[in-house]
Design a protein around this motif. Structure first.
Motif, PDB file in Angstrom:
ATOM      1  N   SER A 190      -1.426 -10.374  -3.943  1.00 66.65           N
ATOM      2  CA  SER A 190      -0.644  -9.150  -4.105  1.00 66.65           C
ATOM      3  C   SER A 190      -0.640  -8.332  -2.821  1.00 66.65           C
ATOM      4  O   SER A 190       0.388  -7.807  -2.405  1.00 66.65           O
ATOM      5  N   ARG A 220       2.642  -7.704  -0.868  1.00 63.93           N
ATOM      6  CA  ARG A 220       2.992  -6.333  -1.229  1.00 63.93           C
ATOM      7  C   ARG A 220       3.708  -6.281  -2.586  1.00 63.93           C
ATOM      8  O   ARG A 220       4.557  -5.445  -2.818  1.00 63.93           O
ATOM      9  N   ARG A 221       3.333  -7.209  -3.462  1.00 69.91           N
ATOM     10  CA  ARG A 221       3.862  -7.236  -4.820  1.00 69.91           C
ATOM     11  C   ARG A 221       2.707  -7.394  -5.785  1.00 69.91           C
ATOM     12  O   ARG A 221       1.737  -8.100  -5.503  1.00 69.91           O
ATOM     13  N   SER A 222       2.816  -6.725  -6.926  1.00 69.72           N
ATOM     14  CA  SER A 222       1.763  -6.845  -7.943  1.00 69.72           C
ATOM     15  C   SER A 222       2.124  -7.848  -9.028  1.00 69.72           C
ATOM     16  O   SER A 222       1.265  -8.269  -9.786  1.00 69.72           O
ATOM     17  N   SER A 234      -5.412 -13.442  -7.180  1.00 80.67           N
ATOM     18  CA  SER A 234      -4.210 -12.652  -7.453  1.00 80.67           C
ATOM     19  C   SER A 234      -4.184 -11.343  -6.677  1.00 80.67           C
ATOM     20  O   SER A 234      -3.128 -10.885  -6.247  1.00 80.67           O
ATOM     21  N   MET A 235      -5.352 -10.715  -6.492  1.00 78.00           N
ATOM     22  CA  MET A 235      -5.374  -9.452  -5.758  1.00 78.00           C
ATOM     23  C   MET A 235      -5.047  -9.672  -4.279  1.00 78.00           C
ATOM     24  O   MET A 235      -4.260  -8.932  -3.689  1.00 78.00           O
ATOM     25  N   ARG A 288       0.137   2.531 -11.046  1.00 75.35           N
ATOM     26  CA  ARG A 288      -0.499   1.221 -11.277  1.00 75.35           C
ATOM     27  C   ARG A 288       0.194   0.134 -10.465  1.00 75.35           C
ATOM     28  O   ARG A 288       0.001  -1.046 -10.694  1.00 75.35           O
ATOM     29  N   ASP A 289       1.029   0.553  -9.517  1.00 76.26           N
ATOM     30  CA  ASP A 289       1.712  -0.361  -8.597  1.00 76.26           C
ATOM     31  C   ASP A 289       2.632  -1.344  -9.302  1.00 76.26           C
ATOM     32  O   ASP A 289       2.765  -2.501  -8.881  1.00 76.26           O
ATOM     33  N   CYS A 290       3.297  -0.872 -10.357  1.00 79.85           N
ATOM     34  CA  CYS A 290       4.286  -1.721 -11.015  1.00 79.85           C
ATOM     35  C   CYS A 290       5.454  -1.956 -10.055  1.00 79.85           C
ATOM     36  O   CYS A 290       5.954  -1.023  -9.427  1.00 79.85           O
ATOM     37  N   ASP A 291       5.887  -3.203  -9.952  1.00 78.99           N
ATOM     38  CA  ASP A 291       7.007  -3.522  -9.073  1.00 78.99           C
ATOM     39  C   ASP A 291       8.323  -2.977  -9.620  1.00 78.99           C
ATOM     40  O   ASP A 291       9.227  -2.626  -8.862  1.00 78.99           O
TER      41      ASP A 291
END
Length: 334
Positions: free
Chosen positions: A53, A57-59, A49-50, A116-119
């Protein structure tokens, strides 16, 4: 555990082709895609998943900002949002701003989600002003607002018509024959509470009823504060036969304290709540209330956030109408 190289070897393609297929970035022929899909299933391969991501470029993370976790209202919102996100293979990070004392504190909780890199982020924000929220939208584009109404933020605001809810409450109590009605509002600095209260008073006036100022008490959010408020309210010995409460939590506490004082609900006093949260049907007696479609509002806001964030085309609506739910805590004046 299988790797991209293992999948590529079994499928007879290059590792780069497999990476493009998994990330969705770049073209892959139909024939190669079929080979890769068969290899993934045969090897039971699960993309990291990392790494996925980083490549896309999406979490696949959605932030949810709430001003409190106390009481069932926000639990219902969080549950509805989490269920909707799960349908679309997205996950949630929660920020609870209950300890925030200032705008800066509230912004820090918002920044926590951004960092936290929320989309995308969903905010429940009846206490914030439109100007403040508009500035937040400029700072973070993928943002929707729950329980807030503003024409300037159309397409991002999801709300219940609380003015209508207040009117429904007034009509119900007047139709039952009550003339002496008291009100325990929500916090009137909150947009939803003010709309509800204004609708109630205006409808009462249209029906030829007035509510004396001393029979209006401004409510509180926490259980402890609401319990003190209810006790002080009854100690005032006001003359009323019905009470409209700004939320079900206060209505529940009021019924409990009335019973403790030997006052029967609804024989002596009718009690009407607002929201129709999960416990409303299980109070003693079951609570008559204004049903606010909280789940539907939260799910719709979540779908529009997914549209803004991931370019989907999910159906949504912004405005929701409340309705009257009659149980046994209100009765005709005998």
């Amino acid at each position: 555990m299988a790797t991209v190289k293992d999948v590529a070897k079994l499928a007879g393609v290059g590792s780069g082709t497999v990476s493009r297929y998994i990330s969705g970035n770049g073209s892959v022929s139909k024939k190669s895609a079929e080979k890769i899909e068969r290899a993934i299933k045969q090897l039971n391969y699960r993309p990291n998943s990392m790494a996925r991501s980083l490549s896309s470029r999406r979490s696949d993370l959605i932030g949810v900002w709430v001003p409190s976790l106390e009481g069932p209202y926000y639990h219902m919102i969080i549950r509805a949002v989490e269920q909707e996100l799960r349908l679309h293979n997205k996950h949630m990070i929660l920020a609870n701003a209950e300890d925030a004392k200032s705008d800066a504190d509230r912004r820090a909780h918002f920044d926590y989600l951004v960092n936290r890199d929320c989309d995308g982020i969903l905010m429940s924000c009846s206490l914030q002003g439109t100007f403040e929220l508009a500035r937040t939208c400029e700072h973070f584009a993928n943002l929707v607002l729950l329980n807030h109404q503003a024409d300037a933020l159309a397409g991002r605001c999801f709300f219940i018509d609380h003015e209508l809810g207040g009117r429904l409450a007034a009509r119900h109590l007047v139709e039952l024959g009550h003339k002496k009605i008291a009100v325990i509002t929500g916090r009137l600095s909150a947009q939803d509470a003010r709309q509800r209260h204004d609708g109630f008073l205006d409808e009462m006036a249209k029906l030829g009823r007035s509510v004396p100022e001393d029979c209006v008490v401004e409510g509180a959010f926490s259980y402890a504060a609401a319990e003190r408020l209810v006790s002080a309210f009854l100690d005032m010995n006001l003359d009323f036969t019905a009470v409209f409460c700004g939320n079900d939590k206060v209505a529940m506490l009021l019924i409990s304290e009335l019973n403790n004082r030997g006052i029967s609900v609804p024989r002596d006093v009718s009690v009407l709540g607002y929201d129709d949260v999960d416990f409303a049907a299980y109070t003693a007696p079951p609570l008559s209330t204004i049903h606010a479609p909280i789940d539907e509002m939260a799910r719709s806001a979540c779908r529009q956030l997914l549209n803004l964030t991931y370019d989907t085309d999910l159906p949504f609506q912004e405005r929701f109408e409340p309705s009257l739910c009659v149980r046994r805590s209100t009765a005709a004046l005998g």
